[in-house]
Write a protein that holds these residues in place. Sequence first.
Motif, PDB file in Angstrom:
ATOM      1  N   GLU A   1       2.218 -79.487  36.538  1.00 47.07           N
ATOM      2  CA  GLU A   1       2.425 -79.856  35.129  1.00 47.07           C
ATOM      3  C   GLU A   1       3.573 -80.849  34.941  1.00 47.07           C
ATOM      4  OE1 GLU A   1       1.763 -75.878  34.886  1.00 47.07           O
ATOM      5  OE2 GLU A   1      -0.170 -76.843  35.130  1.00 47.07           O
ATOM      6  N   LYS A   2       4.267 -81.175  36.008  1.00 49.63           N
ATOM      7  CA  LYS A   2       5.457 -82.023  35.888  1.00 49.63           C
ATOM      8  C   LYS A   2       5.284 -83.398  36.532  1.00 49.63           C
ATOM      9  CE  LYS A   2       8.350 -77.925  35.974  1.00 49.63           C
ATOM     10  NZ  LYS A   2       9.187 -77.076  36.795  1.00 49.63           N
ATOM     11  N   ILE A   3       4.070 -83.758  36.935  1.00 50.26           N
ATOM     12  CA  ILE A   3       3.849 -85.048  37.598  1.00 50.26           C
ATOM     13  C   ILE A   3       4.101 -86.172  36.592  1.00 50.26           C
ATOM     14  CG2 ILE A   3       2.202 -86.538  38.819  1.00 50.26           C
ATOM     15  CD1 ILE A   3       0.738 -83.951  39.694  1.00 50.26           C
ATOM     16  N   PRO A   4       5.054 -87.057  36.885  1.00 51.58           N
ATOM     17  CA  PRO A   4       5.319 -88.170  35.961  1.00 51.58           C
ATOM     18  C   PRO A   4       4.106 -89.105  35.870  1.00 51.58           C
ATOM     19  CG  PRO A   4       7.080 -87.946  37.594  1.00 51.58           C
ATOM     20  CD  PRO A   4       5.957 -87.071  38.037  1.00 51.58           C
ATOM     21  N   GLU A   5       3.913 -89.711  34.714  1.00 52.11           N
ATOM     22  CA  GLU A   5       2.790 -90.630  34.491  1.00 52.11           C
ATOM     23  C   GLU A   5       2.709 -91.698  35.579  1.00 52.11           C
ATOM     24  OE1 GLU A   5       0.195 -90.642  32.335  1.00 52.11           O
ATOM     25  OE2 GLU A   5       0.926 -88.687  31.667  1.00 52.11           O
TER      26      GLU A   5
ATOM     27  N   GLU B   1      16.826 -79.195  42.484  1.00 56.82           N
ATOM     28  CA  GLU B   1      16.440 -79.435  41.090  1.00 56.82           C
ATOM     29  C   GLU B   1      17.117 -80.668  40.507  1.00 56.82           C
ATOM     30  OE1 GLU B   1      17.214 -75.740  39.036  1.00 56.82           O
ATOM     31  OE2 GLU B   1      15.753 -74.674  40.275  1.00 56.82           O
ATOM     32  N   SER B   2      18.329 -80.948  40.948  1.00 54.89           N
ATOM     33  CA  SER B   2      19.056 -82.110  40.417  1.00 54.89           C
ATOM     34  C   SER B   2      18.949 -83.343  41.319  1.00 54.89           C
ATOM     35  CB  SER B   2      20.531 -81.753  40.201  1.00 54.89           C
ATOM     36  OG  SER B   2      21.110 -81.360  41.426  1.00 54.89           O
TER      37      SER B   2
ATOM     38  N   LYS C   1      13.540 -87.145  43.640  1.00 54.76           N
ATOM     39  CA  LYS C   1      12.574 -86.081  43.904  1.00 54.76           C
ATOM     40  C   LYS C   1      11.140 -86.611  44.050  1.00 54.76           C
ATOM     41  CE  LYS C   1      13.408 -82.503  41.530  1.00 54.76           C
ATOM     42  NZ  LYS C   1      13.702 -81.789  40.319  1.00 54.76           N
ATOM     43  N   TRP C   2      10.709 -87.405  43.074  1.00 49.21           N
ATOM     44  CA  TRP C   2       9.307 -87.833  43.086  1.00 49.21           C
ATOM     45  C   TRP C   2       9.030 -88.894  44.139  1.00 49.21           C
ATOM     46  CZ3 TRP C   2       5.205 -85.381  41.591  1.00 49.21           C
ATOM     47  CH2 TRP C   2       5.418 -84.256  40.784  1.00 49.21           C
TER      48      TRP C   2
ATOM     49  N   LYS D   1       0.769 -90.236  38.537  1.00 50.19           N
ATOM     50  CA  LYS D   1      -0.489 -89.503  38.361  1.00 50.19           C
ATOM     51  C   LYS D   1      -1.680 -90.174  39.042  1.00 50.19           C
ATOM     52  CE  LYS D   1       0.268 -86.521  34.437  1.00 50.19           C
ATOM     53  NZ  LYS D   1      -0.083 -86.125  33.082  1.00 50.19           N
TER      54      LYS D   1
ATOM     55  N   TYR E   1       4.319 -78.333  41.261  1.00 52.86           N
ATOM     56  CA  TYR E   1       4.812 -79.232  40.204  1.00 52.86           C
ATOM     57  C   TYR E   1       3.676 -79.840  39.374  1.00 52.86           C
ATOM     58  CZ  TYR E   1       9.579 -79.241  42.100  1.00 52.86           C
ATOM     59  OH  TYR E   1      10.839 -78.886  42.505  1.00 52.86           O
TER      60      TYR E   1
END
Length: 197
Positions: free
Chosen positions: A158-162, A124-125, A129-130, A165, A156
């Motif tokens: 709902e958590k995909i960074p712009e 998580e930390s 990650k992406w 995307k 993930y």
Amino acid sequence: MDTKKNIEKISLLKEKMSDWHKLSDEELFLAVKEFEKTPRLEVSIYYKDLFNDPKFSQTLLDIYNKHKDVTKLVVLLVSAIGNMIQRYDLPETKEIYEFMLENSDKSNIGPYVALFLPRFKHFESYDKKWEYFMNIKKMSPKKVAESSFETIMDLYLEKIPETYKNEVIEYFNKKVEKSNNEYGKQYYRDIIIKIMS
């Protein structure tokens, strides 16, 4: 095979592998290969004590530390430990996390690690990650890598960074094109719609 026989078999394999120094490389590989199948059996409370075993997970890590260069063996160890954590609540340790992280981008191992690593509390930390997620789909074996990538995107969604995307949407658009049935096409279209919303 019934539960009682499985418990005996798993216990004997664990005993044999605990004395792994006495085994030849081939005997060790075959024992690990046989053991790796067992945490993937149908989940049963009767197996919990066998797999929720920190001492034995350390044995598996010791085997890894001696055989890091044997890819097929490492894949089996990743799967065994990952399933012990995911299915039987083996406590996640810093050592296990580092073992997974160390193998996360290795050819022919990384996609298997990706089945488990994103669910780790330590992960998580993780600050890259992406970048890691987006590289999974390029790993080999390709089929496992793509399956891992899709599972992670689902996890993930709902958590995909712009910034990622468009790349993710492009990936799923290609899956729509390649899909040879309407169900598959619709499944990937639905994912794209969720990402865009």
